[in-house]
Design a protein around this motif. Sequence first.
Motif, PDB file in Angstrom:
ATOM      1  N   LYS A  74      51.007  -5.350   2.592  1.00 22.66           N
ATOM      2  CA  LYS A  74      50.279  -4.788   3.719  1.00 22.66           C
ATOM      3  C   LYS A  74      48.788  -5.118   3.694  1.00 22.66           C
ATOM      4  O   LYS A  74      48.044  -4.691   4.579  1.00 22.66           O
ATOM      5  N   VAL A  75      48.354  -5.855   2.670  1.00 24.67           N
ATOM      6  CA  VAL A  75      46.939  -6.205   2.551  1.00 24.67           C
ATOM      7  C   VAL A  75      46.782  -7.696   2.279  1.00 24.67           C
ATOM      8  O   VAL A  75      47.750  -8.395   1.959  1.00 24.67           O
ATOM      9  N   TYR A  76      45.549  -8.152   2.408  1.00 24.47           N
ATOM     10  CA  TYR A  76      45.219  -9.542   2.088  1.00 24.47           C
ATOM     11  C   TYR A  76      44.447  -9.573   0.773  1.00 24.47           C
ATOM     12  O   TYR A  76      43.464  -8.846   0.615  1.00 24.47           O
ATOM     13  N   ILE A  77      44.898 -10.410  -0.145  1.00 30.25           N
ATOM     14  CA  ILE A  77      44.185 -10.611  -1.404  1.00 30.25           C
ATOM     15  C   ILE A  77      43.410 -11.918  -1.329  1.00 30.25           C
ATOM     16  O   ILE A  77      43.954 -12.963  -0.957  1.00 30.25           O
ATOM     17  N   ALA A  78      42.139 -11.856  -1.689  1.00 32.43           N
ATOM     18  CA  ALA A  78      41.315 -13.057  -1.810  1.00 32.43           C
ATOM     19  C   ALA A  78      40.880 -13.167  -3.268  1.00 32.43           C
ATOM     20  O   ALA A  78      40.334 -12.220  -3.829  1.00 32.43           O
ATOM     21  N   THR A  79      41.160 -14.291  -3.893  1.00 27.05           N
ATOM     22  CA  THR A  79      40.649 -14.525  -5.234  1.00 27.05           C
ATOM     23  C   THR A  79      40.201 -15.970  -5.339  1.00 27.05           C
ATOM     24  O   THR A  79      40.322 -16.732  -4.379  1.00 27.05           O
ATOM     25  N   LYS A  80      39.699 -16.337  -6.517  1.00 22.52           N
ATOM     26  CA  LYS A  80      38.971 -17.605  -6.590  1.00 22.52           C
ATOM     27  C   LYS A  80      39.337 -18.440  -7.810  1.00 22.52           C
ATOM     28  O   LYS A  80      39.614 -17.893  -8.886  1.00 22.52           O
ATOM     29  N   LEU A  81      39.287 -19.748  -7.616  1.00 17.20           N
ATOM     30  CA  LEU A  81      39.493 -20.691  -8.713  1.00 17.20           C
ATOM     31  C   LEU A  81      38.136 -21.084  -9.281  1.00 17.20           C
ATOM     32  O   LEU A  81      37.301 -21.642  -8.562  1.00 17.20           O
ATOM     33  N   PRO A  82      37.878 -20.809 -10.561  1.00 15.38           N
ATOM     34  CA  PRO A  82      36.605 -21.214 -11.171  1.00 15.38           C
ATOM     35  C   PRO A  82      36.645 -22.703 -11.504  1.00 15.38           C
ATOM     36  O   PRO A  82      36.881 -23.089 -12.650  1.00 15.38           O
ATOM     37  N   HIS A  83      36.393 -23.531 -10.501  1.00 11.43           N
ATOM     38  CA  HIS A  83      36.527 -24.985 -10.672  1.00 11.43           C
ATOM     39  C   HIS A  83      35.643 -25.523 -11.793  1.00 11.43           C
ATOM     40  O   HIS A  83      35.943 -26.544 -12.406  1.00 11.43           O
ATOM     41  N   TYR A  84      34.556 -24.821 -12.072  1.00 12.35           N
ATOM     42  CA  TYR A  84      33.617 -25.235 -13.119  1.00 12.35           C
ATOM     43  C   TYR A  84      34.187 -25.019 -14.522  1.00 12.35           C
ATOM     44  O   TYR A  84      33.593 -25.434 -15.506  1.00 12.35           O
ATOM     45  N   MET A  85      35.357 -24.375 -14.594  1.00 15.08           N
ATOM     46  CA  MET A  85      35.991 -24.139 -15.888  1.00 15.08           C
ATOM     47  C   MET A  85      37.170 -25.082 -16.153  1.00 15.08           C
ATOM     48  O   MET A  85      37.785 -25.021 -17.213  1.00 15.08           O
ATOM     49  N   ILE A  86      37.478 -25.925 -15.176  1.00 18.21           N
ATOM     50  CA  ILE A  86      38.640 -26.797 -15.349  1.00 18.21           C
ATOM     51  C   ILE A  86      38.234 -28.265 -15.420  1.00 18.21           C
ATOM     52  O   ILE A  86      37.201 -28.675 -14.875  1.00 18.21           O
ATOM     53  N   LYS A  87      39.048 -29.050 -16.100  1.00 18.53           N
ATOM     54  CA  LYS A  87      38.814 -30.479 -16.219  1.00 18.53           C
ATOM     55  C   LYS A  87      39.999 -31.292 -15.718  1.00 18.53           C
ATOM     56  O   LYS A  87      39.977 -32.521 -15.763  1.00 18.53           O
ATOM     57  N   SER A  88      41.041 -30.596 -15.249  1.00 18.41           N
ATOM     58  CA  SER A  88      42.231 -31.290 -14.781  1.00 18.41           C
ATOM     59  C   SER A  88      43.029 -30.381 -13.861  1.00 18.41           C
ATOM     60  O   SER A  88      42.806 -29.158 -13.808  1.00 18.41           O
ATOM     61  N   VAL A  89      43.979 -30.983 -13.158  1.00 17.50           N
ATOM     62  CA  VAL A  89      44.875 -30.217 -12.301  1.00 17.50           C
ATOM     63  C   VAL A  89      45.705 -29.251 -13.149  1.00 17.50           C
ATOM     64  O   VAL A  89      46.003 -28.132 -12.728  1.00 17.50           O
ATOM     65  N   GLN A  90      46.048 -29.690 -14.339  1.00 19.96           N
ATOM     66  CA  GLN A  90      46.819 -28.834 -15.240  1.00 19.96           C
ATOM     67  C   GLN A  90      46.028 -27.564 -15.581  1.00 19.96           C
ATOM     68  O   GLN A  90      46.592 -26.473 -15.681  1.00 19.96           O
TER      69      GLN A  90
END
Length: 392
Positions: A74-90
């Motif tokens: 019944k609600v919308y969740i918004a969250t985030k990918l910390p792209h600065y913490m990743i070095k690959s798609v994996q």
Amino acid sequence: MQYRKMQDGSEVSVLGYGCMRFSRKGPVTDVEKAEKEIMRAYEAGVNYYDTAYIYPGSEAVLGEILERNKIREKVYIATKLPHYMIKSVQGAEKIFQEELKRLRTDYIDYYLMHMLDDVESWNNLVKMGLLDWLKEKKASGAIRHLGFSYHGKTEGFKALLDAYDWEFCQVQYNYMDEHSQAGRAGVEYAYSKGIPVIIMEGLRGGRLVNLLPEAAKKRINSVEGMNPARLAFKWLYDQPEVTCVLSGMNSMEMVEENLITAETAVPGCMTESDKQLVADVKAEIEKSIKVGCTGCGYCMPCPKGVDIPLTFRCYNEIYTENKRQARHEYAQCTVFKKNVTSASLCVECGKCEKHCPQHLEIRKELKNAVKELEPVSYKLLRKGISLFKLWG
């Protein structure tokens, strides 16, 4: 509760629940208190809940509350990918799966690339193969809508908006930041492209409520039915370009107050006298402010342990509130502990400045803060507490 449309026609509440500042009980989040506040907001019509991977405990607490009360759908969740913490798609996949687990869900309604500061950062992610990964997630339904949060300058924001068919974006915007960061020009540009805009730091980390100069508070209080938070939110709701305004609510009083304001949050709600009030308040703030820190914490952790947001808050309080009170708070929060967090510990490495959304000259301002907050009495106190181990 008023609602405004997202790109697909769905409606989100004009008041969004920012889940970065839940109250804490010792070292952990006070889940029981957060649940009461979230459920009160939900019952009043708030349907947009914003969190992030790097907000300590936030995703897990939100997921627990939504599941226990059976309101996930019944609600919308918004969250985030910390792209600065990743070095690959994996790496992205690993974090995403962890977020789903924390949030106790199998899909994210609104997924953001966290803190994209320029189009180059996005292009680097595309080269990494992240765009293909995101498209796969969207095709599977694991991600419903894709956007980004931004803390850079106006031109960079516009370039980023043009780089991909974004479904929404999130920016810092308030009456003090009207012409900084993405600014009004950026918000209007997003609107012209049909991209919904989610607002963060509408109160500048609470500073437009808690750290207003006394003259500004008196000016606001002279207007019947007005208070600092209502004025700041009303200024935002007045603009049709604004879709949803996040508030990091952590008290029932705050929830109730914001709900009242959201009831009449329609474009054009600001009167001419309201606009003059904002102009007067801005003028008073500009007379007093020393450092434009919002307390977001992106500069942390400091390698030497300096509590940068706390330092700047107390430094500003010297000029907006009371010097004695500010110094007392600073001493209490920096030396009455086993691991001292004094600003004088700064070695000017500059790590903090690389991550500051406000692009503050942190090293320079810390030096200024030390002069005001660490007089001889402070140094003696620090030495005595360390010598006799008097920390709490």
